[in-house]
Write a protein that holds these residues in place. Structure first.
Motif: not given
Lengths: 251, 358, 297
Positions: B260, B311, B313-314, B317-318, B321, C89, C107
């Motif tokens: 990702x 964190x 990763x998020x 993604x957020x 992307x 999303x 997390x």
């Protein structure tokens, strides 16, 4: 060329298409019309193997293709376009056409990956063929552009080209003139007749633009609520009281 | 590719090989470990990206295939003496007792076994889509883990295997990573690769263009499993001990993070992502351990490292992307000032809506 | 096997099944509305248990106040989770949302390790739930009697909300077609928040019951129950509340009874759920009570 033998499609309690009997001869251009929700696209989906008909059989060149997988049917020589354009969005114009060429290349995953000489030769031929198709519809200059960046009319044309690249004998067009202005629609009519002659095709098309349908189709079938309410030449259809009722309601 | 870029590519390749050679020769064991771990993660990330980014299949079963590869290769290369030392609770099955194959042969068999398991799992699971596929592959990976834990006489169960021969040298792992990358590039540039991407973009249209969507998915799954098996085997031969607990969801999560971060659908992205994440992972190890720097005394907070990665990763993604590379590949033109500026611009709303599609 | 052993196992199976059912409901609600697997649901479950633990042990609250506080906090947390990790999303590809969910799950787990510490803690004993009750030869912990009652009360309450209230009507509308619901002037964000709130509250309830039945807390305690309850929801037909309860019971029963009658399979216990999941997905992908959906072309 194509014959459907009393095919029906039911979803739960809803009958989307009932007892459809279509027969098309080689090189004909036939229309399939009807109000929204009449079951036209469902009919396409049954012919192309997206759905298996609940009843009845579909014959293509006298072979029973009922319930065959969609990609097998394409192999047999039926290709289609989609009402809501379905191009491969992360690929360019040429690649979109090349995906369709893969079918006739007959190369496996290893021959492709290892770029074996036999594969390279076929790949070159495919590229030439794809480019010649694009040229014939005036999309050659956009070959390297992202498919979905094309204007709407060109996307529709690209979809048709992509279908042609599978080397079909029967082509199903789902609302090819949707969203086109009258000028573009006229061009489309010429285009349809031209590809029919050039590639020796038989064409079945769904269309709402009556001008287009009446202009290019020799015969047509009219569906309403899944039932075939009329069948005949454009003149006959225009006078048919049932058709008028379906489109305009009872007076 | 024009001549200038060819020269640049050759230079870059030479520099890369030189860095690896110098690293191998002069770095300490800890740094070499990071170097080599990067290569293994490159292989694993590429194989997951083939599914995730190029075929559009969301699989969470990677750890399972790695486990298969690691166990097969370990068992095929250990000497009979090492095996009897490991299997002190229950003796190993007789037909495996005396088998000892050359490393390369064992490695390839390990990959093939993982691929075969991939075929067995893929054939039923790939009839499912999206989240169902993800959860089913996760389930299969768990089942593999439970089977390994319970097959005492074949795998030594929960005790795992120790003293696996240390074959994963710098040249072996980087060679394997190079082959994996080359293989994927060639696959994806080929006619077959186009059908793979067509399946990702629109299954129904692909099927209508005569692509056997199911077979393409299974093929992609099997190839991905093969490389996951190779990666798992190399990992085993590097850290020399394996046990079933190692191959859990966290391992898959790490690989997913790399894919990702690098960009779903970008090979160079996966390579970059693998290196960044591996280095960070080791560099941030101090967070989990008590430390006594001159001015600061840290207690060491176990779990903090994974907090940072979650964190990370998020955030990707957020807010981004596309990851580092999006679906693009590295090209020299990217390094031009104009391209760099464009890359920094936030993504347009319209583009996002389009990707949401359907 | 003696009859008494059978009844003993049946009692265990019933209490485990009710627990699974309770957690599965939360999965099903969220999936029903957003078509999203809330991977973090198991971790919300863990949080619920920890909140109750700290309220009792650190803040010295009476247990019933502690439970109410824990339920409230967890519900708020669930609402916040949706805002932070899922709402941005909503129009993105499914894969992105799933990745975000997985990220959120990791997390929460690891924040749990950092904040609560990785070492297991024991839940304080509460006399009302911690008494052994005898029924002839069968003896059960009193909490095992409470769990099925709680599950059925929750189920009844939820069915009432979904079928009889205006909010429930809006929930069903959002579930059928989110965009159309928005056009009908339904505040979709509010409905989604309420759904997450209720789902998280049920997860907390499950977490509290779970720790009283198996009185040990650790930050990873939600992982396995979370996965299994998702499976229970799929088995029952995801999106279907009754189905989640049915799936939870089936799974709980099967785990206990297979181990009881075929002890040689004990080592494979954690694989049962996954085997069952795969069988269900392949034979009846919509689950036992779910309806199949046709792909639209």
């Amino acid at each position: 060329m194509l014959r459907t033998d009393s095919v029906s499609m039911r979803f739960g309690g809803l009958t989307a298409v009932a007892d459809l009997n279509i027969a098309i001869e080689k090189n004909e251009i036939i229309g399939l019309i009807g109000p929204n929700g009449a079951g036209k696209t469902t009919a396409f989906n049954m012919i192309t193997g997206v759905y298996t008909p609940t009843e009845g059989k579909v014959f293509f060149k006298s072979h029973d293709v009922t319930g065959m997988k969609a990609h097998r049917i394409t192999h047999k020589g039926i290709a289609r376009t989609f009402q809501n354009i379905r191009l491969f969005k992360d690929m360019n114009v040429l690649e979109n056409v090349l995906v369709a060429c893969h079918l006739r290349m007959d190369v496996g995953v290893f021959a492709s990956t290892l770029h074996l000489p036999g594969y390279l030769k076929k790949e070159r031929e495919s590229k030439d063929f794809a480019m010649s198709l694009l040229e014939s519809v005036g999309l050659a200059d956009e070959a390297a552009e992202s498919a979905i960046s094309l204007p709407y009319g060109k996307q529709r044309r690209l979809e048709i080209v992509r279908a042609l690249a599978t080397k079909p004998e029967l082509l199903l067009l789902d609302e090819p003139a949707a969203g086109m202005n009258p000028q573009e629609s006229l061009e489309l009519m010429d285009f349809i007749v031209r590809i029919r002659d050039q590639y020796d095709l038989t064409i079945l098309l769904i269309e709402h633009h009556m001008q287009v349908v009446m202009g290019v189709c020799k015969r047509m079938y009219v569906l309403d609520y899944g039932v075939t309410i009329a069948h005949g030449t454009p003149d006959e259809i225009q006078k048919d009281p049932k058709v008028i009722e379906a489109y305009l309601g009872v007076e | 590719m024009n001549k200038k870029n060819t020269i640049r590519a050759v230079v870059a390749l030479t520099v890369g090989v030189a860095i690896i050679a110098i690293g191998d020769a002069f770095l300490g064991p800890f740094a070499v470990r990071i170097l080599n771990l990067s290569a293994i993660y490159i292989i694993l990330a590429l194989s997951l990206n083939l599914l995730n980014g190029f075929t559009g299949l969301f699989s969470l079963g990677h750890a399972g295939f790695m486990a298969v590869g690691a166990y097969v290769s370990a068992l095929l290369t250990m000497t009979p003496a090492q095996k009897s030392m490991n299997f002190f609770l229950t003796p190993i099955v007789p037909w495996l007792d005396t088998v000892q194959l050359p490393f390369i042969v064992a490695l390839i068999i390990a990959g093939l076994c993982a691929a075969f398991v991939g075929l067995l799992i893929g054939a039923p699971a790939l009839r499912l889509r999206d989240d169902y596929l993800a959860i089913a592959t996760l389930g299969f990976a768990e089942i593999i883990r439970v089977l390994i834990t319970n097959a005492q006489s074949l795998t030594n169960g929960a005790q795992g295997l120790k003293a696996i021969p240390k074959y994963s040298t710098t040249w072996v792992v980087w060679g394997a990573a190079a082959i994996a990358a080359l293989f994927l590039v060639m696959l994806l540039r080929s006619s077959y690769g186009r059908t793979i991407k067509a399946v990702r973009d629109d299954e129904i249209a692909a099927e209508a263009m005569g692509v056997n969507v199911f077979r393409v998915k299974v093929t992609s799954f099997v190839i991905s499993s093969f490389w996951a098996g190779i990666g798992g085997a190399l990992l085993g031969h590097m850290i020399t001990t394996i046990d079933p607990k190692m191959f859990n969801l966290i391992l898959t999560f790490n690989i997913l993070l790399i894919v990702v971060l690098g960009g779903n659908g970008s090979i160079t992205g996966s390579v970059l992502g693998a290196i960044i994440v591996t280095v960070l992972m080791e560099a941030l190890r101090f967070l989990d351990m008590p430390m006594n720097l001159v001015f600061i005394k840290t207690q060491g907070l176990p779990g903090l490292r994974m907090v940072i990665f979650s964190i990370l990763l998020m955030i990707v993604v957020l807010y981004r992307q596309r990851g580092l590379m999006g679906t693009k590949e590295f090209s020299w033109d990217m390094l031009s000032a104009k391209a760099l500026l464009a890359a920094l611009k936030p993504k347009k709303r319209g583009e996002r809506a389009r990707k949401g599609g359907r | 096997m003696e009859l008494s052993t059978f009844f003993q196992q049946l009692a265990n199976a019933l209490s485990l099944g009710s627990l699974y059912a309770l957690i599965a409901i939360g999965y099903t609600m969220v999936y029903g509305i957003l078509r999203l697997i809330n991977f973090a649901h198991g971790d919300v479950f863990m949080l619920g248990a920890y909140f109750a633990f700290y309220a009792i042990s650190a803040l010295a609250m009476p247990w019933w106040i502690a439970f109410v506080v824990a339920l409230g906090l967890t519900a708020l947390f669930g609402i916040g989770l949706e805002r932070a990790a899922y709402r941005p999303l909503r129009d993105s590809p499914k894969i992105s949302v799933m990745i975000s969910a997985i990220g959120a799950s990791f997390l929460i787990q690891n924040l749990g390790v950092v904040i609560f510490g990785g070492r297991p803690k024991s839940f304080p004993s509460i006399a009302l739930f911690d008494t052994v009750v005898h029924f002839g030869p069968v003896s059960v912990l009193s909490v095992s009697l409470f769990i099925p009652v709680v599950t059925f009360l929750s189920l009844a309450g939820l069915l009432w909300i979904v079928n009889k209230t205006k909010t429930g009507l809006a929930m069903r509308a959002v579930s059928t077609d989110l965009d159309a619901a928005r056009l009908m002037a339904i505040d979709v964000n509010k409905i989604v928040s309420i759904t997450f709130g209720i789902g998280s509250l049920l997860a907390a309830l499950g977490g509290i019951m779970w720790t009283m039945r198996y009185p040990q807390l650790n930050p990873l305690m939600g992982v396995m129950p979370g996965l299994k309850c998702f499976i229970a929801a799929v088995i029952g037909g995801i999106g279907n509340i009754g189905g989640a309860v049915l799936g939870g019971f089936l799974l709980g029963m099967m785990e206990i009874l297979i181990v009881a009658f075929l002890p040689e399979l004990t080592g494979y216990r954690d694989a049962f759920a996954f085997v069952m999941l795969i069988i269900v997905l392949l034979v009846k992908p919509a689950g036992l009570l779910g309806k199949a959906q046709a792909v639209k072309v």
